[in-house]
Design a protein around this motif. Structure first.
Motif: not given
Length: 201
Positions: A54-66, A90-103
Motif C-alpha cells: 500500500d502507499v500510505q502506511m505508518p512509520r514507513m510508506d509503501g513507496l519508500t519500502a518499495a 504512480f510516477r514515484q512508484a516506477f521511479e523507485v523500481g516498482a513493476h506495477g501500480f494497481l488501484v
C-alpha cells in the motif's frame, strides 16, 4: 507456486487481499505486514516472489519500502496496490523500481493477473493513470521540502519539526515558505494538502 507478501496497515483490507490471492491455485501469501517498517525483515525471512505494498502506511510508506526492497532484493517484484490513484504516486512508484501500480477497486481476477504478470517480468500500468502522470506537473519539491511538509501535514509545529530533523527554526520556516510558493498554497496546511493530492508527499 508464486509466493506473495502483503503490506497494508488496514487489517480488513490486508486479510481480504490475502484470502483472495490464496484462493488461486498458483499463488500463496507467505507473510502479511501492517506497516512499511516490517517489510524488509519479512522479505528476508519469507523470500517472496512478489511484494504487494500500500502507499500510505505508518512509520514507513509503501513507496519508500518499495525502493528499499528493490535495492536490497532486485530479484523480487514489487506491485503497488492502493486506494490513491494519484499521478504523483504512480510516477514515484516506477521511479523507485516498482513493476506495477494497481488501484484497490480492481477485480480479484485483475489482482491475481497483475501478480502473475509482474512475476513473469511484465509491467502492470493503468493507461489512464499513465496519461495523467505524463500530463501532470512533476514534483517541484526538494527532498527536504517534502520531508518538512509531510511533518507539517501531520500538524507538527515549526519548533518540533526543527528539533526532529535537527535544523534551526528559521531554516524550517524558509523551507516551508519555498514549499508554499511551489504549491501555490496560501499557508503550510494548504500547501501540504495540495502536495498530498498531487502525490508529492
Amino acid at each position: 507456486m508464486i509466493k506473495v507478501l502483503i503490506a497494508d496497515d488496514q487489517h480488513l483490507v490486508r486479510g481480504a487481499l490475502a484470502a483472495l490471492l490464496n484462493m488461486e491455485r498458483d499463488l500463496e501469501v507467505v507473510a502479511e505486514c501492517s506497516d512499511g517498517d516490517e517489510v524488509l525483515a519479512a522479505v528476508a525471512e519469507h523470500a517472496p516472489d512478489v511484494v504487494l505494498l500500500d502507499v500510505q502506511m505508518p512509520r514507513m510508506d509503501g513507496l519508500t519500502a518499495a525502493g528499499l526492497v528493490r535495492a536490497k532484493h532486485p530479484q523480487i517484484k514489487v506491485l503497488i496496490v492502493t486506494t490513491f490513484d494519484r499521478p504523483g504516486y504512480f510516477r514515484q512508484a516506477f521511479e523507485v523500481g516498482a513493476h506495477g501500480f494497481l488501484v484497490k477497486d480492481a477485480s480479484p481476477a485483475e489482482l491475481a493477473d497483475a501478480v502473475r504478470r509482474v512475476q513473469a517480468g511484465g509491467k502492470v500500468i493503468d493507461p489512464q493513470l499513465a496519461m495523467l502522470s505524463v500530463e501532470s506537473a512533476s514534483n517541484p519539491l526538494t527532498e527536504r521540502e517534502r520531508e518538512i511538509l509531510a511533518l507539517a501535514a501531520a500538524g507538527s509545529p515549526v519548533s518540533k519539526i526543527a528539533q526532529e530533523i535537527h535544523l534551526s527554526v528559521g531554516t524550517v520556516r524558509n523551507h516551508l515558505s519555498n514549499a508554499i510558493g511551489k504549491t501555490d498554497g496560501s499557508n503550510r496546511i494548504e500547501a501540504a494538502r495540495i502536495a498530498q493530492e498531487r502525490g508529492w508527499i
